[in-house]
Structures are given as C-alpha cells and as structure tokens.
Design an enzyme around this catalytic site. Structure first.
Site, PDB file in Angstrom:
ATOM      1  N   TYR A 110      16.058 -22.589 -24.724  1.00 35.61           N
ATOM      2  CA  TYR A 110      17.393 -22.890 -24.211  1.00 35.61           C
ATOM      3  C   TYR A 110      17.534 -24.368 -23.916  1.00 35.61           C
ATOM      4  O   TYR A 110      16.593 -25.022 -23.450  1.00 35.61           O
ATOM      5  CB  TYR A 110      17.626 -22.140 -22.900  1.00 35.61           C
ATOM      6  CG  TYR A 110      17.921 -20.672 -23.048  1.00 35.61           C
ATOM      7  CD1 TYR A 110      18.922 -20.222 -23.913  1.00 35.61           C
ATOM      8  CD2 TYR A 110      17.220 -19.738 -22.296  1.00 35.61           C
ATOM      9  CE1 TYR A 110      19.208 -18.859 -24.024  1.00 35.61           C
ATOM     10  CE2 TYR A 110      17.491 -18.377 -22.402  1.00 35.61           C
ATOM     11  CZ  TYR A 110      18.487 -17.947 -23.260  1.00 35.61           C
ATOM     12  OH  TYR A 110      18.762 -16.623 -23.364  1.00 35.61           O
ATOM     13  N   LYS A 131       0.555  -8.069   3.672  1.00 35.48           N
ATOM     14  CA  LYS A 131       2.012  -8.274   3.567  1.00 35.48           C
ATOM     15  C   LYS A 131       2.398  -8.593   2.120  1.00 35.48           C
ATOM     16  O   LYS A 131       1.533  -8.929   1.300  1.00 35.48           O
ATOM     17  CB  LYS A 131       2.443  -9.402   4.502  1.00 35.48           C
ATOM     18  CG  LYS A 131       1.842 -10.764   4.172  1.00 35.48           C
ATOM     19  CD  LYS A 131       2.072 -11.763   5.290  1.00 35.48           C
ATOM     20  CE  LYS A 131       1.475 -13.113   4.968  1.00 35.48           C
ATOM     21  NZ  LYS A 131       1.525 -14.047   6.115  1.00 35.48           N
TER      22      LYS A 131
HETATM   23  C1  LIG Z   1       0.139 -14.448   6.340  1.00 31.97           C
HETATM   24  C2  LIG Z   1      -0.533 -14.647   7.640  1.00 31.97           C
HETATM   25  C3  LIG Z   1      -1.935 -14.700   7.718  1.00 31.97           C
HETATM   26  C4  LIG Z   1      -2.834 -14.737   6.487  1.00 31.97           C
HETATM   27  O1  LIG Z   1      -2.875 -16.060   6.022  1.00 31.97           O
HETATM   28  P1  LIG Z   1      -3.775 -16.478   4.753  1.00 31.97           P
HETATM   29  O2  LIG Z   1      -3.584 -17.945   4.655  1.00 31.97           O
HETATM   30  O3  LIG Z   1      -3.196 -15.758   3.581  1.00 31.97           O
HETATM   31  O4  LIG Z   1      -5.150 -16.059   5.034  1.00 31.97           O
HETATM   32  C5  LIG Z   1      -2.522 -14.755   8.969  1.00 31.97           C
HETATM   33  N1  LIG Z   1      -1.768 -14.793  10.088  1.00 31.97           N
HETATM   34  C6  LIG Z   1      -0.414 -14.770  10.055  1.00 31.97           C
HETATM   35  C7  LIG Z   1       0.335 -14.795  11.335  1.00 31.97           C
HETATM   36  C8  LIG Z   1       0.252 -14.698   8.829  1.00 31.97           C
HETATM   37  O5  LIG Z   1       1.589 -14.687   8.798  1.00 31.97           O
END
Ligand SMILES: *Cc1c(COP(=O)(O)O)cnc(C)c1O
Length: 363
Positions: A258, A33
């Site tokens: 800034y 993702k």
């Molecule tokens: C993002 C996510 C993961 C992965 O989590 P990590 O901590 O990056 O390993 C796993 N399960 C769900 C439901 C997620 O949203």
C-alpha cells in the site's frame, strides 16, 4: 498455517530459574494478566498451579473471574480492580489490591453488607511510579481503618518504575527507601501482619537483596527479563510461526504494498505471508524495521504491514512456497526485534491476537 507454539516445559524452566534465585520461604506470585502476556491465561495458570506457585495475579476482575470459573484454586490477586467490578470480585472470592481511600471504603461497605469477616485484601502503595497506590503518609489512616473493618490485610506492596536500570539507580533507591519506611510502619501492629513485596521480573534479577516475602514475576515466566544477560538464563515459552504462501519476482523500480511503501532497488524476490496488524504485528514493524527468520536468515518486512498480510524480501534466501517464517522463538528474541521497532517484548507478546491459533506443547 499460523501458530503461536507454547512450550510449557520452558515455563517450568523459567519458574525454577526464578525460584532458584530466592530463599525457600519467599512466595511467588505469578502474573498472568493480559491472557498471560498473550499466550493463554488458563493453561498457564493451571501449569503454575501444578508447579506449586503460591498465588497468581491478574490486572482486572474479569480476568480473575475467568480463571475462577475454570477451577483455578490458588488465591488470585487483582492488581487494578475498578469500583464497578467489586461485587463480582467478591462473588468470585478474588483478592483486590486496594489503592485508594475510596475503593477501601466501598469495598469494606460491601463486605460488611455481606456480613463477611476477614476478607483478604492487599494494599498497594505509590512510591514514585505515580501510577496507582496510596501515598506513604496515608499509612496511619489505613491502619486505623483496617482495625475497624471486616478486612484482613494479607500483603503490602509497591512497584518500581525502572527496576531494570543499571545500579546504582537514583530513582529506584528513592523508591526503595520509601517502601522500607512503609514496612517499618507496619511493624509491631496487633492483628495486622501482612507480607511485603516489591519486585517484578527485572527487579528479581537486579535487586536480589530485596526479595522480601514475595516477588511478582510476569515477563520472566514467559522468557524475557529486559536485559540481554538475564534473558540468557530464561527460555522464551512461545514461538510465532507462519508460512510463505506466494512468491513474486519483481523488477528494479517496482513498488510493493500500500502507498508505495517500498521500491525495489534491484530485481528482487518477495515472499507473501498470511499475517498482519490484525494478528498483532505492529505497523511499526513495516518499512524494513522488523523481520522474519527463514532458514536462519533475516527476511525484512518491506512496505507497510497490511491488516492480514505482510511482504518480505527473500531475494537472497533459497526458499519456496510453504517454507516456514518465524517472527520470534527460541534463539530469535522477541525482545531484540521489538527493540528494533521502538517497542518492547511486553507489547509484542501481549498483542498477538486471537486469530493466531495457540498450539500447546506439553513436554
Ligand atoms: C505487570 C505487573 C508485574 C509483572 O511485571 P513484569 O515486568 O512482567 O515481571 C508485577 N507487578 C505489578 C503491579 C504489575 O502490574
């Protein structure tokens, strides 16, 4: 020139490190993702596919469509499909996580309308994170509804709220007990034979006895696992580098940036680098919280992070225009710098903007 260098060999290393902790039969669901945590979801998904990963997961439907359009063949789980996107989700044969009665009904209606049979879905339970998911007491409804639906239940899962917390963790123990009970409720059901999963990256390291049938590593594929010791077993897949493009000598008492963000306490040498908050460097990295590494020395960010530019204190570093400045990479942990600036590796990595070119190193 700025560059997010992505070392695909390090992804292989992390994949095999995770795999070595698991039984042979345990499935791996690689989470890609948010553009594979700010890298490149397509290239990462292709590499994971070639390594033989069982499945990949994205957060939203659009992320899955992009991968399907680009010929990713392995199943893609969508963690957070929105009602508006279910037609597209079906069109591209993505596999939704179903998290409420409403989306269950709407998705089943759609599948029946298409006269489709046995469309694979996943059921997501809320066991204590209180984010999304069915409540455990909705299981009888789910099983009854599945039996008269056109859907096939492929897996059942939940998500821990603090999988990295030192054991024993009361909150995790409670969630685990709820999930184990849910698993029991799916035992010995005709036609319903899902696989079960609970663990994200830190869970894989912290709860090896709970790998169940599958695990869902995200950040660990990219080299971090929310714990200094676990991080050591992994290799960061990316390094973010830029170059000094101007150097100023300034006098004690002069201000930099800034809104007079920094005053020189002594005669100083400052370096200017072409990267800013529009590239994904949080503003909270300013005011000497964050740093870049130049010739193995820390050059702290002084004053406020600008949109396109950052100034760093190089008074004690022997460097010149054109020298490389590294934000994170091998041996320079994105997690430690993030922690120092009140954020986490996830946010830092996933915010690296499109303006930074990705440079892939295959071998
Ligand atoms: C993002 C996510 C993961 C992965 O989590 P990590 O901590 O990056 O390993 C796993 N399960 C769900 C439901 C997620 O949203």
């Amino acid at each position: 020139m700025n560059s997010l260098n992505i070392f695909l060999k390090n992804l292989d290393h992390n994949f095999y490190t995770i795999k070595s902790k698991l039984k042979n039969s345990t499935k791996l669901i690689g989470v890609v993702k948010a553009n594979a945590y700010g890298s490149d979801s397509l290239i990462i998904a292709k590499r994971l596919e070639s390594l033989g990963i069982d499945m990949i997961a994205v957060a939203y439907t659009s992320e899955g469509i992009y991968l399907k359009k680009n010929k990713i063949k392995i199943p893609i789980l969508v963690f957070y499909p929105q009602l508006e996107s279910i037609k597209e989700l079906y069109k591209y044969r993505l596999e939704p996580a179903i998290y409420s009665k409403l989306i269950f009904k709407k998705f089943n209606e759609l599948i029946e309308e298409k006269s489709c049979k046995k469309y694979p879905i996943h059921i997501k339970y809320n066991t204590g994170l209180n984010r999304i998911g069915f409540n455990s007491n909705e299981t009888p409804w789910i099983i009854k509804s599945l039996n008269k639906s056109s859907l096939t239940l492929k897996s059942v899962y939940s998500h821990l709220s603090m999988s990295e917390e030192k054991k024993p963790s009361k909150i995790s123990e409670k969630q685990i007990a709820v999930f184990k009970n849910i698993i029991e409720n799916y035992k010995n059901k005709k036609n319903i034979k899902p696989f079960f999963h609970l663990l994200n990256s830190s869970g894989i390291f912290n709860y090896p006895d709970l790998e169940l049938d599958a695990v869902r590593p995200g950040i660990s594929l990219y080299g971090y696992a929310n714990n200094f010791h676990w991080d050591k077993k992994l290799l960061p897949i990316s390094s973010l580098t830029t170059k000094i493009f101007q150097i100023h000598k300034i006098k004690k008492g002069d201000s930099v940036g800034y809104n007079k963000g920094w005053f020189a306490k002594r005669n100083s040498k400052i370096g200017v680098i072409p990267i800013g908050h529009a590239d994904g460097i949080p503003r909270s990295f300013g005011m000497q919280k964050g740093w870049f590494t130049i010739k193995n020395k820390k050059a702290y960010i002084i004053g406020n992070v600008c949109m396109d530019i950052i100034m760093i204190d190089i008074t004690e570093i022997n460097c010149k225009v054109g020298d490389e400045a590294i934000l994170f990479g091998n041996n320079i942990s994105a997690a430690s710098i993030a922690e120092n600036c009140n954020t986490i590796s996830y946010e830092l990595l996933s915010n690296i903007s499109n303006r930074i070119p990705r440079n892939f190193i295959e071998n």
